[in-house]
Design a protein around this motif. Structure first.
Motif, PDB file in Angstrom:
ATOM      1  N   PRO A 119       0.793  -1.176  -0.002  1.00  0.00           N
ATOM      2  CA  PRO A 119      -0.107   0.033  -0.158  1.00  0.00           C
ATOM      3  C   PRO A 119       0.967   1.326  -0.004  1.00  0.00           C
ATOM      4  N   ILE A 120       2.222   1.124   0.145  1.00  0.00           N
ATOM      5  CA  ILE A 120       3.083   2.297   0.418  1.00  0.00           C
ATOM      6  C   ILE A 120       3.297   2.798  -1.132  1.00  0.00           C
ATOM      7  N   LYS A 121       3.787   1.940  -1.667  1.00  0.00           N
ATOM      8  CA  LYS A 121       4.572   2.210  -3.333  1.00  0.00           C
ATOM      9  C   LYS A 121       3.438   1.657  -4.444  1.00  0.00           C
ATOM     10  N   GLY A 122       2.663   0.812  -3.950  1.00  0.00           N
ATOM     11  CA  GLY A 122       2.036   0.015  -4.923  1.00  0.00           C
ATOM     12  C   GLY A 122       0.507   0.209  -4.849  1.00  0.00           C
ATOM     13  N   MET A 123      -0.530  -0.635  -5.379  1.00  0.00           N
ATOM     14  CA  MET A 123      -2.000  -0.440  -5.462  1.00  0.00           C
ATOM     15  C   MET A 123      -2.728  -0.806  -3.898  1.00  0.00           C
ATOM     16  N   GLY A 124      -2.036  -1.678  -3.294  1.00  0.00           N
ATOM     17  CA  GLY A 124      -2.664  -2.021  -2.051  1.00  0.00           C
ATOM     18  C   GLY A 124      -3.983  -2.932  -2.438  1.00  0.00           C
ATOM     19  N   ILE A 130      -0.157 -13.592   4.879  1.00  0.00           N
ATOM     20  CA  ILE A 130       1.221 -14.493   5.155  1.00  0.00           C
ATOM     21  C   ILE A 130       2.360 -13.833   5.118  1.00  0.00           C
ATOM     22  N   ALA A 131       3.191 -13.834   6.224  1.00  0.00           N
ATOM     23  CA  ALA A 131       4.508 -12.997   6.353  1.00  0.00           C
ATOM     24  C   ALA A 131       5.410 -14.009   6.583  1.00  0.00           C
ATOM     25  N   GLY A 132       6.798 -13.666   6.162  1.00  0.00           N
ATOM     26  CA  GLY A 132       7.940 -14.450   6.170  1.00  0.00           C
ATOM     27  C   GLY A 132       9.125 -13.556   6.388  1.00  0.00           C
ATOM     28  N   PHE A 133      10.145 -14.410   6.264  1.00  0.00           N
ATOM     29  CA  PHE A 133      11.710 -13.680   5.969  1.00  0.00           C
ATOM     30  C   PHE A 133      12.117 -14.338   4.967  1.00  0.00           C
ATOM     31  N   HIS A 134      12.230 -13.647   3.643  1.00  0.00           N
ATOM     32  CA  HIS A 134      12.677 -14.263   2.287  1.00  0.00           C
ATOM     33  C   HIS A 134      13.968 -14.590   2.545  1.00  0.00           C
ATOM     34  N   TYR A 154      -2.252 -13.140   0.042  1.00  0.00           N
ATOM     35  CA  TYR A 154      -1.168 -11.773   0.236  1.00  0.00           C
ATOM     36  C   TYR A 154       0.170 -12.381   0.900  1.00  0.00           C
ATOM     37  N   VAL A 155       1.159 -12.384   0.166  1.00  0.00           N
ATOM     38  CA  VAL A 155       2.412 -12.820   0.916  1.00  0.00           C
ATOM     39  C   VAL A 155       3.349 -11.573   0.921  1.00  0.00           C
ATOM     40  N   SER A 156       4.046 -11.252   2.260  1.00  0.00           N
ATOM     41  CA  SER A 156       4.798 -10.273   2.440  1.00  0.00           C
ATOM     42  C   SER A 156       6.071 -10.158   1.605  1.00  0.00           C
ATOM     43  N   ALA A 157       6.362  -8.905   1.365  1.00  0.00           N
ATOM     44  CA  ALA A 157       7.502  -8.599   0.590  1.00  0.00           C
ATOM     45  C   ALA A 157       8.849  -8.560   1.525  1.00  0.00           C
ATOM     46  N   SER A 158       9.536  -7.512   1.182  1.00  0.00           N
ATOM     47  CA  SER A 158      10.994  -7.201   2.112  1.00  0.00           C
ATOM     48  C   SER A 158      10.450  -5.692   2.630  1.00  0.00           C
ATOM     49  N   PRO A 159      11.174  -5.469   3.582  1.00  0.00           N
ATOM     50  CA  PRO A 159      10.778  -3.992   4.279  1.00  0.00           C
ATOM     51  C   PRO A 159      11.209  -2.747   3.341  1.00  0.00           C
ATOM     52  N   TRP A 160      12.166  -3.127   2.716  1.00  0.00           N
ATOM     53  CA  TRP A 160      12.840  -1.927   1.651  1.00  0.00           C
ATOM     54  C   TRP A 160      12.077  -1.824   0.402  1.00  0.00           C
ATOM     55  N   ILE A 178       4.465  -5.569   8.500  1.00  0.00           N
ATOM     56  CA  ILE A 178       3.329  -6.761   8.465  1.00  0.00           C
ATOM     57  C   ILE A 178       2.070  -5.887   8.934  1.00  0.00           C
ATOM     58  N   GLU A 179       2.181  -4.942   9.753  1.00  0.00           N
ATOM     59  CA  GLU A 179       0.956  -4.022  10.064  1.00  0.00           C
ATOM     60  C   GLU A 179       0.328  -3.317   9.021  1.00  0.00           C
ATOM     61  N   TYR A 180       1.268  -3.029   8.048  1.00  0.00           N
ATOM     62  CA  TYR A 180       0.454  -2.492   6.911  1.00  0.00           C
ATOM     63  C   TYR A 180      -0.207  -3.586   6.020  1.00  0.00           C
ATOM     64  N   GLN A 181       0.293  -4.589   6.027  1.00  0.00           N
ATOM     65  CA  GLN A 181      -0.127  -5.798   5.088  1.00  0.00           C
ATOM     66  C   GLN A 181      -1.711  -6.193   5.879  1.00  0.00           C
ATOM     67  N   ILE A 182      -1.435  -6.304   7.167  1.00  0.00           N
ATOM     68  CA  ILE A 182      -2.680  -6.967   7.634  1.00  0.00           C
ATOM     69  C   ILE A 182      -3.919  -6.003   7.540  1.00  0.00           C
ATOM     70  N   LYS A 183      -3.766  -4.676   7.493  1.00  0.00           N
ATOM     71  CA  LYS A 183      -4.654  -3.839   7.260  1.00  0.00           C
ATOM     72  C   LYS A 183      -5.226  -3.898   5.728  1.00  0.00           C
ATOM     73  N   GLU A 184      -4.417  -4.029   5.054  1.00  0.00           N
ATOM     74  CA  GLU A 184      -4.747  -4.180   3.461  1.00  0.00           C
ATOM     75  C   GLU A 184      -5.658  -5.646   3.183  1.00  0.00           C
ATOM     76  N   CYS A 185      -4.937  -6.645   3.818  1.00  0.00           N
ATOM     77  CA  CYS A 185      -5.883  -7.914   3.952  1.00  0.00           C
ATOM     78  C   CYS A 185      -7.164  -7.912   4.534  1.00  0.00           C
TER      79      CYS A 185
END
Length: 282
Positions: free
Chosen positions: A12-17, A76-80, A34-40, A56-63
């Motif tokens: 949701p920061i740099k994309g469509m969310g 879903i969130a991880g550590f790539h 929806y799977v997490s990306a990387s913080p950067w 992850i907080e942003y991701q949960i809100k968008e889901c």
């Protein structure tokens, strides 16, 4: 017919969310993971664990927003594995510090999974490219820890792995059996090579295939409906060559018509397999 995207990303920061889900729904989509990306990919500054927590907080809100507009959505969130190389090469962290950070991140994610806030852990796994051996070792430790959490909290795992065909599948099967995981359908081989799919299914796991024409033409023509389909959409305009979730339904229909596939086949791929792996149905 309704269509599923079994592995995508959201930014949701740099994309469509969650607007991805709006477009997907308008083209026949019913489910998206929806799977997490990387913080950067989200933030310009990196602040260690706090950056992962904030992402992850942003991701949960968008889901949540995606679910509210009528698309069944899991988070879903991880550590790539690629995070390991980035943190060592770009952030200049030591390998042991990266390991400690990765373990802290997936412990946090597993607790969110335990509480029903996240559905699973992913992506975790191993690098698919040449890298230093200690970095692969870090990846493997994190993956094995994720399997432990999957066993304890019934979390799904999305794996990013090297593609050594059925040898990769057999090696993972050893790790999963060692962790005593009973529900192997919640262990997903993300971006699986078509040559791996039969072995993955025979051993009781789930798989997603990349929704490009080359792959879809092969699997839809040559294989039984033993897989799910993913866009792996990065939701970041910096990535130029991508598969859009809302284009998947049209792609699948066009290729299915070419091969005269039955509605039962498409139902299995887009609904039954989602229900079997995720426990979710329309």
């Amino acid at each position: 017919m309704k269509f599923a995207d079994a592995h995508s990303h959201i930014n949701p920061i740099k994309g469509m969310g969650y607007k991805i889900s709006e477009k997907f729904k308008s083209n026949g989509g019913w489910f998206i993971s929806y799977v997490s990306a990387s913080p950067w990919d989200y933030f310009d500054d990196f602040n260690g664990f706090e950056s992962y927590r904030k992402m992850i907080e942003y991701q949960i809100k968008e889901c949540k927003k995606s679910n509210e507009i009528g698309i069944k959505t899991v988070c879903i969130a991880g550590f790539h594995p690629e995070d390991i190389d980035f943190l060592i090469d770009k952030i200049k962290m030591s390998p042991s510090s990266v390991l400690n950070l990765g373990l802290k991140v997936i412990e946090y994610e597993s607790n969110l999974c335990k509480d029903g806030i996240l559905y699973g852990i992913g992506e975790v796994g191993r690098q698919h490219y040449k890298t230093m051996p200690e970095r692969v070792a870090i990846s493997q430790i994190i993956l094995e820890k994720a399997f432990e959490y999957a066993k304890d909290y019934d979390c799904m795992i999305h794996m990013h792995l090297e593609n050594a065909d059925i040898d990769t599948v057999k090696i993972i099967d050893y790790n999963v059996n060692k962790a005593n995981i009973n529900n192997k359908r919640k262990i997903v081989f993300h971006h699986a090579k078509p040559s791996m799919l039969i072995e993955i299914n025979n051993l009781g796991y789930s798989s997603t295939v990349y929704g490009i024409d080359e792959v879809l033409n092969f699997v839809l023509y040559s294989l039984p409906p033993i897989f799910m389909i993913e866009s792996d959409f990065p939701d970041n305009p910096a990535y130029k060559k991508v598969v859009y979730p809302w284009e998947l339904p049209t792609k699948i229909v066009e290729i299915s018509k070419k091969f005269n596939l039955s509605e039962e086949y498409l139902y299995k791929v887009n609904i039954d397999n989602i229900k079997q792996s995720y426990g979710i149905e329309p």
